[in-house]
Design a protein around this motif. Structure first.
Motif, PDB file in Angstrom:
ATOM      1  N   PRO A   8      38.189  44.881  24.559  1.00 31.65           N
ATOM      2  CA  PRO A   8      38.071  44.548  25.993  1.00 31.65           C
ATOM      3  C   PRO A   8      37.930  45.770  26.896  1.00 31.65           C
ATOM      4  CG  PRO A   8      39.836  43.280  24.974  1.00 31.65           C
ATOM      5  CD  PRO A   8      39.420  44.310  23.974  1.00 31.65           C
ATOM      6  N   GLN A  42      32.703  39.596  26.837  1.00 34.90           N
ATOM      7  CA  GLN A  42      34.129  39.772  27.134  1.00 34.90           C
ATOM      8  C   GLN A  42      34.890  38.456  27.059  1.00 34.90           C
ATOM      9  OE1 GLN A  42      34.926  42.470  30.569  1.00 34.90           O
ATOM     10  NE2 GLN A  42      32.747  42.957  30.431  1.00 34.90           N
ATOM     11  N   ALA A  46      37.944  37.993  24.481  1.00 35.93           N
ATOM     12  CA  ALA A  46      39.248  37.526  24.951  1.00 35.93           C
ATOM     13  C   ALA A  46      39.700  36.297  24.168  1.00 35.93           C
ATOM     14  CB  ALA A  46      39.195  37.221  26.439  1.00 35.93           C
ATOM     15  N   ALA A  76      48.303  44.320  22.589  1.00 34.92           N
ATOM     16  CA  ALA A  76      47.847  42.962  22.897  1.00 34.92           C
ATOM     17  C   ALA A  76      48.882  41.967  22.396  1.00 34.92           C
ATOM     18  CB  ALA A  76      46.498  42.691  22.247  1.00 34.92           C
ATOM     19  N   LEU A  84      43.509  38.537  30.003  1.00 35.91           N
ATOM     20  CA  LEU A  84      42.136  38.949  29.710  1.00 35.91           C
ATOM     21  C   LEU A  84      41.176  37.766  29.758  1.00 35.91           C
ATOM     22  CD1 LEU A  84      42.754  41.395  26.732  1.00 35.91           C
ATOM     23  CD2 LEU A  84      41.964  42.022  29.012  1.00 35.91           C
ATOM     24  N   THR A  87      40.609  36.668  33.387  1.00 36.26           N
ATOM     25  CA  THR A  87      39.760  37.645  34.069  1.00 36.26           C
ATOM     26  C   THR A  87      38.302  37.489  33.668  1.00 36.26           C
ATOM     27  OG1 THR A  87      41.594  39.214  34.162  1.00 36.26           O
ATOM     28  CG2 THR A  87      39.386  40.101  34.453  1.00 36.26           C
ATOM     29  N   ALA A  88      38.035  37.325  32.390  1.00 35.84           N
ATOM     30  CA  ALA A  88      36.658  37.229  31.915  1.00 35.84           C
ATOM     31  C   ALA A  88      35.982  35.952  32.419  1.00 35.84           C
ATOM     32  CB  ALA A  88      36.636  37.266  30.385  1.00 35.84           C
ATOM     33  N   ASN A 121      41.004  45.116  32.591  1.00 36.79           N
ATOM     34  CA  ASN A 121      41.341  44.906  31.183  1.00 36.79           C
ATOM     35  C   ASN A 121      42.285  45.979  30.663  1.00 36.79           C
ATOM     36  OD1 ASN A 121      39.612  42.743  31.331  1.00 36.79           O
ATOM     37  ND2 ASN A 121      37.973  43.684  30.155  1.00 36.79           N
ATOM     38  N   PHE A 124      45.894  45.430  31.724  1.00 39.47           N
ATOM     39  CA  PHE A 124      46.584  44.377  30.986  1.00 39.47           C
ATOM     40  C   PHE A 124      46.957  44.817  29.569  1.00 39.47           C
ATOM     41  CE2 PHE A 124      43.967  41.411  33.808  1.00 39.47           C
ATOM     42  CZ  PHE A 124      44.999  41.293  34.726  1.00 39.47           C
ATOM     43  N   LEU A 125      46.214  45.780  29.017  1.00 39.49           N
ATOM     44  CA  LEU A 125      46.425  46.153  27.617  1.00 39.49           C
ATOM     45  C   LEU A 125      47.291  47.393  27.419  1.00 39.49           C
ATOM     46  CD1 LEU A 125      42.856  45.547  26.126  1.00 39.49           C
ATOM     47  CD2 LEU A 125      44.943  44.320  25.516  1.00 39.49           C
TER      48      LEU A 125
END
Length: 518
Positions: A8, A42, A46, A76, A84, A87-88, A121, A124-125
């Motif tokens: 991502p 993406q 995800a 993750a 994710l 968002t995608a 991304n 978040f990761l």
């Protein structure tokens, strides 16, 4: 499988670089297709990542093969994969709307769009505080460009306020990170969780101060009261697809409050346990009420939707502030509904503004709109979702928050605030709908709106695709309602994983590089 964790980040990075390097050579229609394809990839990544961690696994990727806490680690788990995917999906429909004409005027729009996704991304990761700061700066730099895309005095002014406030937030972030590193000697969040639980009394004050500085930074990103005043103006001034994408920006702040609050200052954090939960609930309730009052007083539809974003942040952080499995699960369910519904509402408000001529989205009598019945139906559906009225997913989310609050000692305040804000939002949206669709008058003369942006004429196909983007986001909300059982089960499992972070800590600090822990 652990290499999937970095995908991502790599996909938007490579797509953004490719779009930047080909901005002069590749025609616009092809750049649009490449951008949409990259966002589609993406979405697929995800979904694959969500499937991989759905059973409770925590995947890690150590950059440069340096083990944590010495190197940068991407992590993750259920929460990261959930964010994710949201968002995608949001980015795809916002971009589908943008390529119908909003992306014109700058060769850099598409590359900046991908860099924005890179920052989101990565935030978040990442499992490292300093790396979180880096991804914050990437997404903020991209958001500055997107915010003022298309130009105009209003956007420039809103962009300036946005930049100044976020620079202040970034400065506080560095102070907080530097303090934690000076006291504990690490910025890896899993390692910080271990060391904060063992903090000695002489370092306790500094650790709490740094934690509260981080709280202020994340509260600014989330638009929590009293750090919310920038949001309605910025979101209403920018273009519709950018405002729709920004619907996830406040959720980055909420995500950080939840992640840091449960991992570093959660129930197992020893002397600093509950540091965030103590503040989240009262501030969330105040945000909920003041945001609803702002929506009631708004004189433009897009500004009203901006205040409804503040309302949703208040309810979301109220749920997280309950600091229970049921509360966090309810918040994660509601997060999906409010993000997608808000984005759809911003896009719909732009369609309405384009069809009202010089009246734009002002909540005053205007000309009769084409396809008023269709637009009114979409408005009604979006209003139900935002106000949390039955039988849609917004109502389910609010009901779950109220049920979770019954087990807390503060339940009367939560019930009163949630129901009062819902009533105010219903009144505000009811008034807006009646004015926009039932009160008609001659169009305002052009000189009555000198600051209004020039709206380019659109073909029938472009107008149809804009409505498809709005309908797609609303359809995802309906899908959330249809799948409420499995989704709530996933959210409950995610909440339990967050409140018992030993699996996360073990996976990150495991001596096996790129380890997987259940």
């Amino acid at each position: 499988m652990t290499t999937l964790t970095i995908a991502p980040v790599l996909v938007p990075l490579l797509a953004g670089i490719a779009l930047l390097l080909t901005r002069h050579q590749v025609p616009l229609w092809l750049r649009r297709g490449l951008n949409l394809a990259a966002v589609g990839v993406q979405v697929a990544v995800a979904l694959a990542l969500l499937t991989a961690v759905g059973g409770g696994d925590v995947l890690t990727y150590n950059l440069g093969n340096w083990p944590a806490p010495y190197g940068i680690v991407l992590v993750a788990d259920r929460l990261a994969a959930w964010m994710l995917l949201i968002t995608a999906l949001l980015a795809f429909f916002a971009l589908l709307y943008a390529v119908q004409g909003t992306d014109r005027g700058s060769r850099h729009f598409h590359s900046i769009y991908q860099l924005q996704l890179l920052g989101l991304n990565g935030a978040f990761l990442t499992g490292d505080l300093f790396n979180l700061f880096v991804f914050f700066e990437i997404l903020l730099l991209a958001s500055y460009g997107l915010l003022v895309h298309g130009g105009g005095a209003r956007r420039t002014r809103a962009g300036l306020h946005f930049v100044v406030l976020n620079l202040a937030g970034s400065t506080l972030f560095l102070f907080a990170a530097g303090t934690l590193y000076g006291v504990l000697g690490t910025l890896n969040m899993a390692d910080l969780a271990v060391k904060l639980a063992e903090t000695t009394p002489e370092n306790l004050g500094m650790a709490r101060t740094a934690g509260l500085l981080l709280f202020a930074v994340f509260a600014l990103k989330a638009a929590l009261i009293p750090l919310h005043l920038w949001l309605p103006e910025a979101y209403s001034a920018t273009s519709a697809p950018v405002a729709a994408l920004f619907a996830i920006m406040t959720k980055v702040g909420a995500y950080c409050l939840l992640r840091v609050g449960t991992l570093m200052f959660g129930p197992e954090a020893g002397p600093v346990a509950g540091l965030y939960a103590t503040w989240l609930l009262p501030l969330g309730l105040i945000t909920l009420l003041l945001g609803a009052l702002g929506a009631l007083s708004a004189d433009e539809l897009r500004r009203q939707v901006g205040y409804l974003v503040v309302v949703s942040v208040g309810l979301l952080l109220t749920a997280f502030g309950l600091d229970s499995t049921a509360g966090i699960a309810a918040g994660l369910y509601y997060l999906v509904n409010t993000t997608l519904a808000t984005a759809a509402f911003f896009l719909l408000a732009d369609v309405i503004a384009c069809r009202r001529g010089a009246s734009l989205d002002r909540l005053t009598a205007g000309p009769q709109m084409r396809q008023a019945g269709l637009l009114g139906g979409l408005f009604f559906l979006a209003a139900l979702l935002m106000a949390g009225l039955p039988p849609l997913s917004g109502f389910v989310g609010k009901l779950l928050v109220l049920q979770a609050a019954l087990d807390a000692s503060s339940w009367p305040w939560v019930l009163a605030s949630v129901l009062s804000s819902g009533l105010l939002a219903m009144i505000a949206l009811g008034r807006s709908g009646s004015v926009l669709f039932f009160k008609t008058a001659d169009a305002l003369p052009a000189e009555a709106a000198p600051s209004a942006p020039v709206v380019a004429s659109l073909g029938e196909w472009q107008e149809t695709m804009r409505l498809v983007a709005v309908a797609g986001l609303l359809a995802l909300c309906l899908g959330l309602l249809a799948a409420s059982g499995p989704v709530l089960g996933f959210c409950t499992a995610t909440a339990e994983q967050l409140l018992h972070p030993q699996g996360y800590i073990q996976a990150v600090l495991s001596p096996v590089t790129g380890g997987v822990d259940r």
